[in-house]
Design a protein around this motif. Structure first.
Motif, short mmCIF file in Angstrom:
data_model
loop_
_atom_site.label_atom_id
_atom_site.label_comp_id
_atom_site.label_asym_id
_atom_site.label_seq_id
_atom_site.Cartn_x
_atom_site.Cartn_y
_atom_site.Cartn_z
N CYS A 31 -62.93 10.81 17.54
CA CYS A 31 -61.87 10.30 18.32
C CYS A 31 -62.65 9.62 19.72
CB CYS A 31 -61.65 11.88 18.97
SG CYS A 31 -60.87 12.79 17.77
N THR A 75 -50.88 17.97 17.51
CA THR A 75 -51.82 18.56 18.52
C THR A 75 -52.49 17.44 19.22
OG1 THR A 75 -53.63 18.42 16.69
CG2 THR A 75 -52.36 20.36 16.78
N GLN A 116 -55.60 16.16 19.47
CA GLN A 116 -56.67 15.37 19.02
C GLN A 116 -57.54 16.36 18.09
OE1 GLN A 116 -59.92 14.66 22.01
NE2 GLN A 116 -59.99 12.29 21.24
N LEU A 117 -57.97 15.39 17.04
CA LEU A 117 -58.85 16.28 15.80
C LEU A 117 -59.91 16.81 16.82
CD1 LEU A 117 -59.87 17.00 13.20
CD2 LEU A 117 -60.93 14.51 13.31
N ASP A 146 -55.90 21.94 18.85
CA ASP A 146 -55.98 21.71 17.52
C ASP A 146 -56.70 22.79 16.72
OD1 ASP A 146 -55.61 19.35 15.17
OD2 ASP A 146 -57.77 19.80 15.46
N ARG A 165 -52.31 14.45 14.69
CA ARG A 165 -53.16 14.21 15.84
C ARG A 165 -52.36 13.19 16.73
NH1 ARG A 165 -56.35 16.54 11.59
NH2 ARG A 165 -56.99 18.72 12.60
#
Length: 369
Positions: A27, A160, A162-163, A168, A195
């Motif tokens: 990310c 969600t 972000q990973l 998440d 994401r």
């Protein structure tokens, strides 16, 4: 409340910031910091503490209301006297941790996920959590034309932020408890986890590319204004409807060298939270004024009013919920089991609380002392 109780009784974990060892590489480190107010003027007749200034960092976000209001109203500066406040804002947890490690800030308001990550990556040498700041403010909002019940989530696309972000992790954990299977890395499975950056989630919802989202405020309220319906408030999944979303951290070096300054900042935080609780409308206006100063625009009433109501500022770091969140990340396969012993030092906060006639708060066995 013991950590094991929190794990047993809770179904999800939340905060607003990125975490997790594998997720960070995927990310990125997010946006860098921005000096928002420069150096605040110390009180003319105030006594300087052991440092000329204290550098604090926080997000231009309602979940960091304590910092927004405390700076805006001068409540931190009042407690610091002749020691000046220097403030900077951040858009991502990892960049704030980097700033703390580099000495660019001394104290920060941050979500539990990057605090855990920063602590474990430094092998317990970089930071301590010294207080709480906020709980709540995370919701599952869905398109009511497509989803009318939890069972109808199957096969849908739910966003969600972000990973590996803690929303998440929360959503993955909740889905697992429902018996649904989702590959944590790809997000594909019985429910497709998409994401999506919070800034573009409302547009993704309007376009129909997502059917809902598990997101923090004010994104949740923005989705409601687009016609979404709240299917679940995460607070309802936690004991006493409380889970940590923002904590206060300090570099261990600064804590050791300037305990009087740390104590003054914590006293300012406690008094700010008290002012927010007793003056909710004024505090909401103050937070919005701070957001306008930082971002150039304030939140409209139909967004800030419901968002403000769902976030509770508090002094207790809710340590048991931090342990539960870490356990959920491990369960999802996104984090190796961390050793969080020593992540908290609540002695300065408890000293402040005791001086104000307040009850002390606990560290769930994760204290440094």
């Amino acid at each position: 409340m013991p950590a094991s109780s929190a794990v047993k009784r809770s179904l999800a974990a939340a905060a607003t910031l990125p975490l997790l060892f594998g997720a960070l590489a995927a990310c990125g480190y997010g946006s860098a910091s921005k000096d928002d107010a420069g150096k605040a003027a110390p009180a003319a007749d105030g006594k300087k503490l052991s440092a000329d200034s204290v550098k604090i960092g926080y997000f231009p976000n309602l979940t960091h209301a304590t910092a927004l209001v405390g700076v805006q109203e001068g409540l931190f500066q009042k407690e610091l006297g002749g020691t000046a406040v220097k403030s900077s804002t951040f858009n991502a947890g990892p960049s704030e941790i980097e700033a703390l490690n580099a000495g660019s800030i001394d104290i920060g308001w941050i979500g539990p996920s990057p605090a855990i990550n920063g602590y474990t990556k430094s092998k317990g040498q970089s930071l301590r959590i010294i207080g709480g700041s906020a709980s709540g403010g995370v919701k599952l909002v869905v398109n009511p034309g497509k989803i009318k019940s939890v069972d109808e989530l199957k096969g849908k696309n739910i966003a969600t932020p972000q990973l590996g972000n803690t929303q998440d992790v929360a959503f993955l954990n909740w889905l697992a408890d429902k018996g649904w299977k989702v590959d944590a890395q790809s997000g594909k499975g019985d429910v497709n986890v998409v994401r999506t950056d919070n800034k573009i989630t409302p547009d993704a919802y309007k376009s129909g590319s997502i059917d809902g989202a598990w997101v923090p405020e004010p994104t949740a309220s923005k989705l409601v204004q687009e016609g979404g319906k709240v299917l679940l408030d995460e607070s309802d999944l936690w004991p006493d409807h409380q889970f940590v979303i923002t904590n206060i951290i300090v570099s261990q070096k600064f804590l050791k060298e300037h305990p009087d300054v740390v104590e003054a900042v914590l006293r300012g935080s406690v008094k700010t939270n008290e002012w927010i609780a007793t003056h909710p409308d004024q505090a909401k206006a103050s937070a919005n004024a701070a957001l306008k100063k930082l971002s150039g625009k304030e939140l409209p009433a139909d967004i800030i009013d419901p968002a403000w109501k769902s976030i509770r500022t508090l002094d207790d770091p809710l340590a048991a919920s931090l342990q539960a969140q870490a356990d959920h990340a491990v369960k999802a396969g996104l984090l190796k089991k961390p050793d969080l012993k020593g992540i908290y030092d609540l002695d300065p906060l408890n000293k402040v609380l005791k001086s104000l006639g307040r009850p002390e708060v606990g560290d769930a066995g994760l204290g440094a002392n």
